[in-house]
Design a protein around this motif. Sequence first.
Motif, PDB file in Angstrom:
ATOM      1  N   HIS A  42      -4.409  83.255 -22.287  1.00 47.41           N
ATOM      2  CA  HIS A  42      -4.467  84.738 -23.067  1.00 47.41           C
ATOM      3  C   HIS A  42      -4.227  85.871 -21.772  1.00 47.41           C
ATOM      4  O   HIS A  42      -4.069  86.890 -21.724  1.00 47.41           O
ATOM      5  CB  HIS A  42      -5.857  84.550 -21.585  1.00 47.41           C
ATOM      6  CG  HIS A  42      -7.027  84.542 -23.569  1.00 47.41           C
ATOM      7  ND1 HIS A  42      -7.537  84.803 -23.797  1.00 47.41           N
ATOM      8  CD2 HIS A  42      -8.308  83.277 -22.698  1.00 47.41           C
ATOM      9  CE1 HIS A  42      -8.578  84.228 -24.445  1.00 47.41           C
ATOM     10  NE2 HIS A  42      -8.475  83.098 -23.910  1.00 47.41           N
ATOM     11  N   VAL A  72     -11.263  90.270 -20.941  1.00 48.46           N
ATOM     12  CA  VAL A  72      -9.721  89.961 -19.632  1.00 48.46           C
ATOM     13  C   VAL A  72      -9.475  91.469 -18.786  1.00 48.46           C
ATOM     14  O   VAL A  72      -9.077  91.351 -18.040  1.00 48.46           O
ATOM     15  CB  VAL A  72      -9.002  88.689 -19.699  1.00 48.46           C
ATOM     16  CG1 VAL A  72      -8.401  88.154 -18.926  1.00 48.46           C
ATOM     17  CG2 VAL A  72     -10.055  87.153 -20.485  1.00 48.46           C
ATOM     18  N   TRP A 102      -6.342  82.481 -14.391  1.00 54.34           N
ATOM     19  CA  TRP A 102      -6.816  81.353 -15.366  1.00 54.34           C
ATOM     20  C   TRP A 102      -6.579  82.255 -16.774  1.00 54.34           C
ATOM     21  O   TRP A 102      -6.440  81.432 -18.277  1.00 54.34           O
ATOM     22  CB  TRP A 102      -8.407  82.540 -15.315  1.00 54.34           C
ATOM     23  CG  TRP A 102      -9.613  81.710 -16.407  1.00 54.34           C
ATOM     24  CD1 TRP A 102      -9.986  80.191 -16.210  1.00 54.34           C
ATOM     25  CD2 TRP A 102      -9.632  81.882 -17.352  1.00 54.34           C
ATOM     26  NE1 TRP A 102     -10.660  80.529 -17.589  1.00 54.34           N
ATOM     27  CE2 TRP A 102     -10.365  81.292 -18.537  1.00 54.34           C
ATOM     28  CE3 TRP A 102      -9.108  83.205 -18.545  1.00 54.34           C
ATOM     29  CZ2 TRP A 102     -10.617  81.627 -19.733  1.00 54.34           C
ATOM     30  CZ3 TRP A 102      -9.368  83.839 -19.670  1.00 54.34           C
ATOM     31  CH2 TRP A 102     -10.857  83.020 -20.804  1.00 54.34           C
ATOM     32  N   ALA A 103      -6.589  83.589 -16.636  1.00 51.20           N
ATOM     33  CA  ALA A 103      -6.195  84.128 -18.187  1.00 51.20           C
ATOM     34  C   ALA A 103      -4.378  83.208 -18.999  1.00 51.20           C
ATOM     35  O   ALA A 103      -4.398  83.279 -19.524  1.00 51.20           O
ATOM     36  CB  ALA A 103      -5.027  85.309 -18.105  1.00 51.20           C
ATOM     37  N   ASP A 113      -3.900  89.470 -23.642  1.00 55.48           N
ATOM     38  CA  ASP A 113      -5.241  90.237 -23.001  1.00 55.48           C
ATOM     39  C   ASP A 113      -5.013  90.628 -20.876  1.00 55.48           C
ATOM     40  O   ASP A 113      -4.610  91.973 -20.704  1.00 55.48           O
ATOM     41  CB  ASP A 113      -6.331  89.494 -22.931  1.00 55.48           C
ATOM     42  CG  ASP A 113      -6.537  89.098 -23.455  1.00 55.48           C
ATOM     43  OD1 ASP A 113      -6.829  89.890 -24.927  1.00 55.48           O
ATOM     44  OD2 ASP A 113      -7.852  87.754 -24.562  1.00 55.48           O
ATOM     45  N   ALA A 114      -3.831  89.580 -20.703  1.00 60.07           N
ATOM     46  CA  ALA A 114      -3.648  90.804 -19.252  1.00 60.07           C
ATOM     47  C   ALA A 114      -2.281  90.898 -19.618  1.00 60.07           C
ATOM     48  O   ALA A 114      -2.873  92.692 -18.475  1.00 60.07           O
ATOM     49  CB  ALA A 114      -2.793  88.876 -18.545  1.00 60.07           C
TER      50      ALA A 114
END
Length: 299
Positions: A99, A154, A93-94, A102-103
């Motif tokens: 994102h 996340v 999803w990230a 964030d990961a």
Amino acid sequence: MNNRDDYATGLLAGISAFLFWGLAPLYFKLFADIPATELLAHRSIWALALALIIMALMGKLRGLRSVLGDRHKMRTMALSALLIGSNWLVFIWAITNDHLLDASLGYYINPLINVLLGVLVLGERLRRLQWIAVALAATGIGWYLLQFGRLPVVALFLALTFGFYGLVRKRAPVDSLTGLAVETIYILPLALAYLIWSGSPSSNPLNNSWQLNSLLLLAGPVTLTPLLLFNIAARRLNLSTVGFLQYIAPTLQLLVAVTLFHEPFDHNLLLTFTFVWLGLALYTGDALILRRKQRQQLA
């Protein structure tokens, strides 16, 4: 094979595994229009199919049957399947929702989460530099909260689920390939149910082009290849070397996020990462110092 060749093989395999994990977002980004749950379903199904083929060729199916018949291990593996499945889902999803930074932050934080879990769950004691390392990472997260008004959810989710996953897998000593097969067996009913009843047009292979179906089938090798390479490295390298190599993956993810996916990386986010990097530098330095002392004592 002598020790030098063994080490070289392990080092090459380790670098290749983390390069693979670091560049995996380039593969998952190809499916930006497909739901993360659907990609997780494909990843689980094709990883299981490939794992079973490899295990059959290696004569490891008997070991798989042994684990499937062990109630204690299966209960533990059910929890590990939940943790790794949710980790995969949020990671995909990230990537597909811009994102990846964030990961990347999450996988930088993960080694320090492992240190904290050792204290809170296993009763281990931290050395001074380790405490400072954890404090620096916490400062980075605090700065993120102060500047953006929210926690890096996340990043923390990925770090915590992967940290607890490692902890749970220690309670069920199963080799990585067999463990992955068992975990994906647990996920399989949910994956099949999703693909059968999902309203997503791409969930039915008959609706897809052969190019898309081929790409989805690649989810198996993309999942399994770095795992097999990592196993080769883990058997031939010491823990501190593997620990150092693991920073390759989030570094590549950060570079991919900024240079190819054009995710914003302003000075506030840079400061968050800097605190975490300083913590990791201290953590790694402390591990190297401890290893040197242990060698001197054994000499």
